[in-house]
Design an enzyme around this catalytic site. Structure first.
Site, PDB file in Angstrom:
ATOM      1  N   HIS A  76       1.511   5.433   5.938  1.00  0.00           N
ATOM      2  CA  HIS A  76       1.183   5.608   4.524  1.00  0.00           C
ATOM      3  C   HIS A  76       1.422   7.039   4.059  1.00  0.00           C
ATOM      4  CE1 HIS A  76      -1.205   2.023   5.676  1.00  0.00           C
ATOM      5  NE2 HIS A  76      -0.789   1.604   4.488  1.00  0.00           N
ATOM      6  N   SER A 107       0.800  -1.227   0.000  1.00  0.00           N
ATOM      7  CA  SER A 107       0.000   0.000   0.000  1.00  0.00           C
ATOM      8  C   SER A 107       0.830   1.273   0.000  1.00  0.00           C
ATOM      9  CB  SER A 107      -0.934   0.012   1.215  1.00  0.00           C
ATOM     10  OG  SER A 107      -0.191  -0.107   2.418  1.00  0.00           O
ATOM     11  N   ASP A 122      -1.915   8.948  10.399  1.00  0.00           N
ATOM     12  CA  ASP A 122      -1.342   7.694   9.893  1.00  0.00           C
ATOM     13  C   ASP A 122       0.155   7.902   9.732  1.00  0.00           C
ATOM     14  OD1 ASP A 122      -0.488   5.501   8.405  1.00  0.00           O
ATOM     15  OD2 ASP A 122      -2.166   5.553   7.015  1.00  0.00           O
TER      16      ASP A 122
END
Length: 382
Positions: free
Chosen positions: A357, A186, A354
């Site tokens: 990411h 990801s 986060d």
């Protein structure tokens, strides 16, 4: 007599090339299909779910009983779609188009979907497109006179729909342009819309730093992926089908592999990665391994960013040495960059709330660092 023969010749031409619905007739360089039961957009060929493949037309669904017309929430060609009720990369529930052999560029426009992939010729072509009306483009060689395409998983339990196709011939030679294939998770994969997504993977931003006249980039990374999954679930298969001498395979995994739920030891991770490296090199292509970047918060009390013990990095370094691959130590390169800009600006390169990411700016910075390192090493093409 000559005038009569000329008239007959003209009539024959009109009979051969008069049908706009017959994609085979004039052999155009661009084919555009508008799927669904709604009105057909100008310049497109309308295709309903019930349209079975017909050799005289040169297009249609192989098994229309496994198709359904559905609505979509966009405008124009995005206002309706067809849904694939049977799917899978090996499924014969495909939309077929007769095409002269050669290299084609295919633009895919999905209908309403949570997450769907595009397969053609028995392998994945685009991985995990997300959002209603998502669009992407890929190159594909046609070698048997027909393109066979479907929309597939994706996310299980959701609809896999197709609103439009645009197929453009690039060359009479059925060989892809020189390509950089990208594998990863990801932090590497594509997010949609490709040109404006808030979140991005560095593989998505890689084309910003690559000479498009030298390479195309095919990002086959997907969120949550581990080495075993990338090898066994179809992504590596798609790469091996097309990769050739002069191409590169950039591979960054390890983040999810360290998660105990995947039951993948570091030793297994290393051997699966080794197997993928050797399969790609057997095709005559070169492999570039990359170590994953750390978290935004991996700062010491002295303001130094360091995450060298994360994500099986030591095994990736060892593999690069043992298998004689190229290496981007993006973990160390990104840490040096994060240290230079400080904790606050580093946090601004990640998604809100986060620390793992990257956002679009963060992914762009990682792609820039990666290509700068390849140029520093003098790797051909960069």
């Amino acid at each position: 007599m000559k005038k009569w023969m000329a008239a007959v010749f003209v009539m024959m031409l009109m009979l051969c090339f008069g049908g706009i619905e017959n994609v085979k007739a004039a052999e155009p360089k661009v084919y555009q299909f508008d799927f669904g039961s709604g009105s057909m957009e100008p310049g497109y060929i309308g295709v309903r779910a019930s349209d079975r493949y017909d050799r005289s037309k040169g297009y249609g669904f192989q098994t229309p009983e496994n198709m359904r017309d559905v609505a979509a929430s966009g405008a124009g060609v995005k206002s309706d779609a067809v849904q694939f009720l049977a799917y899978g990369t090996k499924s014969n529930n495909t939309f077929n188009v007769d095409l002269p052999n050669g290299l084609y560029e295919v633009k895919v426009t999905l209908g309403n979907t949570a997450r769907a992939s595009v397969a053609a010729e028995g392998v994945f072509q685009v991985i995990n497109m997300t959002g209603d009306g998502a669009e992407d483009t890929f190159q594909i060689p046609v070698t048997d006179g027909q393109l066979n395409l479907l929309v597939t998983e994706g996310k299980a339990g959701t609809a896999f729909t197709l609103s439009a196709l645009k197929i453009k011939k690039l060359s009479d030679q059925p060989v892809t342009n020189r390509t950089i294939y990208v594998g990863g998770d990801s932090t590497v994969c594509n997010y949609y819309p490709l040109n404006s997504s808030k979140q991005a993977g560095w593989g998505q931003m890689l084309p910003h730093y690559i000479d498009k006249h030298t390479f195309q980039v095919r990002n086959m990374a997907s969120g949550g992926q581990i080495a075993r999954g990338f090898r066994n679930d179809g992504q590596l298969e798609a790469i091996l089908k097309y990769i050739k001498p002069g191409d590169y395979f950039m591979l960054q995994l390890g983040i999810n592999d360290t998660n105990p739920k995947h039951k993948e030891s570091e030793a297994e991770f290393k051997e699966v990665m080794r197997d993928m490296i050797r399969q790609v090199k057997a095709k005559g292509a070169d492999v570039i391994l990359s170590t994953p970047q750390g978290r935004a918060t991996d700062f010491t009390s002295e303001g130094i960013h360091s995450s060298v013990n994360r994500w099986y990095r030591a095994s990736i370094l060892a593999l690069a040495e043992e298998e004689k691959t190229y290496l981007i130590d993006l973990n160390v390169l990104s840490s040096a960059y994060f240290t230079s800009i400080g904790p606050e600006r580093t946090l601004g390169l990640y998604m809100d709330g986060d620390t793992l990411h990257p956002n679009r700016a963060g992914a762009d910075a990682l792609a820039r660092l990666a290509v700068q390192e390849l140029k520093r090493q003098g790797i051909a093409g960069f």
